[in-house]
Write a protein that holds these residues in place. Structure first.
Motif, PDB file in Angstrom:
ATOM      1  N   SER A 200       0.814  -1.173  -0.043  1.00  0.00           N
ATOM      2  CA  SER A 200      -0.108   0.170  -0.038  1.00  0.00           C
ATOM      3  C   SER A 200       0.736   1.269  -0.084  1.00  0.00           C
ATOM      4  N   GLY A 201       0.448   2.135  -0.898  1.00  0.00           N
ATOM      5  CA  GLY A 201       1.378   3.323  -1.007  1.00  0.00           C
ATOM      6  C   GLY A 201       2.366   3.342  -1.768  1.00  0.00           C
ATOM      7  N   MET A 202       3.023   2.303  -2.173  1.00  0.00           N
ATOM      8  CA  MET A 202       4.124   1.994  -3.056  1.00  0.00           C
ATOM      9  C   MET A 202       3.907   2.238  -4.523  1.00  0.00           C
ATOM     10  N   ASP A 203       4.833   3.072  -5.353  1.00  0.00           N
ATOM     11  CA  ASP A 203       4.485   3.170  -6.816  1.00  0.00           C
ATOM     12  C   ASP A 203       4.719   2.062  -7.643  1.00  0.00           C
ATOM     13  N   VAL A 204       3.806   1.556  -8.454  1.00  0.00           N
ATOM     14  CA  VAL A 204       4.034   0.279  -9.211  1.00  0.00           C
ATOM     15  C   VAL A 204       5.226   0.177  -9.976  1.00  0.00           C
ATOM     16  N   ASN A 205       5.649   1.378 -10.600  1.00  0.00           N
ATOM     17  CA  ASN A 205       6.975   1.096 -11.197  1.00  0.00           C
ATOM     18  C   ASN A 205       8.081   0.671 -10.397  1.00  0.00           C
ATOM     19  N   SER A 206       8.466   1.587  -9.223  1.00  0.00           N
ATOM     20  CA  SER A 206       9.689   1.382  -8.436  1.00  0.00           C
ATOM     21  C   SER A 206       9.448  -0.098  -7.675  1.00  0.00           C
ATOM     22  N   ALA A 207       8.316  -0.600  -7.633  1.00  0.00           N
ATOM     23  CA  ALA A 207       7.828  -1.771  -6.835  1.00  0.00           C
ATOM     24  C   ALA A 207       8.129  -2.844  -7.772  1.00  0.00           C
ATOM     25  N   LEU A 208       7.449  -2.965  -8.812  1.00  0.00           N
ATOM     26  CA  LEU A 208       7.356  -3.997  -9.700  1.00  0.00           C
ATOM     27  C   LEU A 208       8.355  -3.932 -11.147  1.00  0.00           C
ATOM     28  N   ARG A 209       8.437  -3.003 -11.804  1.00  0.00           N
ATOM     29  CA  ARG A 209       8.774  -2.689 -12.842  1.00  0.00           C
ATOM     30  C   ARG A 209      10.549  -2.482 -12.965  1.00  0.00           C
ATOM     31  N   ALA A 210      10.883  -2.547 -11.388  1.00  0.00           N
ATOM     32  CA  ALA A 210      12.257  -2.100 -11.586  1.00  0.00           C
ATOM     33  C   ALA A 210      13.059  -3.367 -11.359  1.00  0.00           C
ATOM     34  N   CYS A 211      14.258  -3.564 -11.760  1.00  0.00           N
ATOM     35  CA  CYS A 211      15.252  -4.755 -11.590  1.00  0.00           C
ATOM     36  C   CYS A 211      15.168  -5.028 -10.103  1.00  0.00           C
ATOM     37  N   PRO A 212      15.071  -6.353  -9.774  1.00  0.00           N
ATOM     38  CA  PRO A 212      15.325  -6.608  -8.429  1.00  0.00           C
ATOM     39  C   PRO A 212      16.737  -6.353  -7.791  1.00  0.00           C
ATOM     40  N   ILE A 213      17.599  -6.082  -8.765  1.00  0.00           N
ATOM     41  CA  ILE A 213      19.103  -6.057  -8.399  1.00  0.00           C
ATOM     42  C   ILE A 213      19.399  -4.440  -8.450  1.00  0.00           C
ATOM     43  N   CYS A 214      19.314  -3.919  -9.586  1.00  0.00           N
ATOM     44  CA  CYS A 214      19.737  -2.477  -9.675  1.00  0.00           C
ATOM     45  C   CYS A 214      18.619  -1.514  -9.587  1.00  0.00           C
ATOM     46  N   ARG A 215      17.420  -1.831  -9.690  1.00  0.00           N
ATOM     47  CA  ARG A 215      16.388  -1.081  -9.723  1.00  0.00           C
ATOM     48  C   ARG A 215      16.219  -0.094 -10.906  1.00  0.00           C
ATOM     49  N   LYS A 216      16.648  -0.576 -12.011  1.00  0.00           N
ATOM     50  CA  LYS A 216      16.523   0.288 -12.870  1.00  0.00           C
ATOM     51  C   LYS A 216      15.144  -0.244 -13.806  1.00  0.00           C
ATOM     52  N   LEU A 217      14.174   0.805 -14.141  1.00  0.00           N
ATOM     53  CA  LEU A 217      12.916   0.510 -14.538  1.00  0.00           C
ATOM     54  C   LEU A 217      13.049  -0.203 -15.962  1.00  0.00           C
ATOM     55  N   SER A 218      12.470  -1.138 -16.061  1.00  0.00           N
ATOM     56  CA  SER A 218      12.289  -1.990 -17.409  1.00  0.00           C
ATOM     57  C   SER A 218      10.694  -2.244 -17.592  1.00  0.00           C
ATOM     58  N   TYR A 219      10.048  -1.559 -18.591  1.00  0.00           N
ATOM     59  CA  TYR A 219       8.798  -1.769 -18.960  1.00  0.00           C
ATOM     60  C   TYR A 219       8.384  -3.069 -19.737  1.00  0.00           C
ATOM     61  N   PHE A 220       9.569  -3.849 -20.233  1.00  0.00           N
ATOM     62  CA  PHE A 220       9.226  -5.132 -21.028  1.00  0.00           C
ATOM     63  C   PHE A 220      10.185  -6.116 -20.477  1.00  0.00           C
ATOM     64  N   VAL A 221       9.639  -7.318 -20.448  1.00  0.00           N
ATOM     65  CA  VAL A 221      10.469  -8.548 -20.365  1.00  0.00           C
ATOM     66  C   VAL A 221      10.276  -9.593 -21.613  1.00  0.00           C
ATOM     67  N   ILE A 222      11.481  -9.859 -22.159  1.00  0.00           N
ATOM     68  CA  ILE A 222      11.758 -10.562 -23.499  1.00  0.00           C
ATOM     69  C   ILE A 222      12.150 -11.830 -23.060  1.00  0.00           C
ATOM     70  N   PRO A 223      11.318 -12.824 -23.449  1.00  0.00           N
ATOM     71  CA  PRO A 223      11.489 -14.432 -23.027  1.00  0.00           C
ATOM     72  C   PRO A 223      12.847 -14.814 -24.109  1.00  0.00           C
ATOM     73  N   SER A 224      13.621 -15.635 -23.625  1.00  0.00           N
ATOM     74  CA  SER A 224      14.785 -16.047 -24.720  1.00  0.00           C
ATOM     75  C   SER A 224      15.341 -17.295 -24.001  1.00  0.00           C
ATOM     76  N   VAL A 225      15.555 -18.276 -25.182  1.00  0.00           N
ATOM     77  CA  VAL A 225      16.395 -19.262 -24.699  1.00  0.00           C
ATOM     78  C   VAL A 225      17.870 -19.386 -24.386  1.00  0.00           C
ATOM     79  N   ILE A 226      18.280 -18.241 -25.063  1.00  0.00           N
ATOM     80  CA  ILE A 226      20.047 -17.851 -24.884  1.00  0.00           C
ATOM     81  C   ILE A 226      20.104 -16.567 -24.340  1.00  0.00           C
ATOM     82  N   TRP A 227      21.300 -16.407 -23.463  1.00  0.00           N
ATOM     83  CA  TRP A 227      21.657 -15.446 -23.023  1.00  0.00           C
ATOM     84  C   TRP A 227      22.697 -14.743 -24.102  1.00  0.00           C
TER      85      TRP A 227
END
Length: 204
Positions: A146-173
């Motif tokens: 409650s009260g948390m911004d959806v961007n900073s809470a969910l769309r930020a990288c769990p490690i560096c906290r940079k916002l990413s609006y998209f996740v691209i599935p891939s079988v290779i790195w």
């Protein structure tokens, strides 16, 4: 008079095909150039039992895939095959290098996950931290406190906290920005052939 047998393969010169007609005009020979002759499937697979007497083209060796499948008289076809082989070889090398990459959340090797659906990376558009697709999707699907911004809470990288609006599935790195962009572009192209809703263009 002794006859000298030609040592040239049968496919190196244009030959005449006798196609007889059923009317009074008689036989009508058709000349077929080497470029119009097909590749011998036996030679492409390894060895043709007819050797130089084979009426079909024996392809040149492709140094990438190791098959005699390059048509000597079709330069465009040869070039296309070599490009495809390079692409496939590059994909296999990338797949090999991806075997050791671990998810930054569960710390497991992504390509060693138990099911095929889990053996995918979830690439974030704005950072380079690796995640398995299931971990990053779970992270982004949680309800923010409650009260948390959806961007900073969910769309930020769990490690560096940079916002990413998209996740691209891939079988290779990837190992470079260029390779990452190729993966993203390829995914966008595939989406064009799938019936999707506008909001599902990328995994949110």
């Amino acid at each position: 008079m002794a006859h000298t047998l030609s040592c040239k393969p049968a496919w190196t010169e244009a030959f005449e095909v006798d196609t007889s007609l059923n009317d009074e005009s008689g036989p009508c020979p058709t000349y077929v150039s080497p470029a119009d002759q097909p590749i011998c499937s036996f030679a492409a697979s390894g060895k043709c039992p007819r050797g130089d007497r084979c009426p079909h083209i024996h392809g040149d060796l492709c140094s990438i895939c190791g098959k005699h499948c390059l048509h000597p008289f079709r330069p465009d076809e040869r070039e296309e095959h070599i490009k495809m082989c390079h692409k496939n070889n590059k994909h296999l090398e990338a797949l090999k290098c991806s075997q050791e990459i671990e998810c930054s959340v569960c710390l497991e090797r992504v390509l060693s996950k138990p099911t095929a659906a889990e053996r995918k990376f979830g690439l974030l558009s704005e950072c380079d931290h690796p995640f398995c697709i299931s971990c990053i999707r779970n992270w982004r699907s949680n309800s923010p406190a409650s009260g948390m911004d959806v961007n900073s809470a969910l769309r930020a990288c769990p490690i560096c906290r940079k916002l990413s609006y998209f996740v691209i599935p891939s079988v290779i790195w990837y190992s470079s920005k260029e390779e990452k962009q190729e993966i993203v572009d390829s995914y966008k192209i595939r989406l064009k052939y799938v019936i999707i809703t506008p909001s599902a263009a990328f995994t949110q």
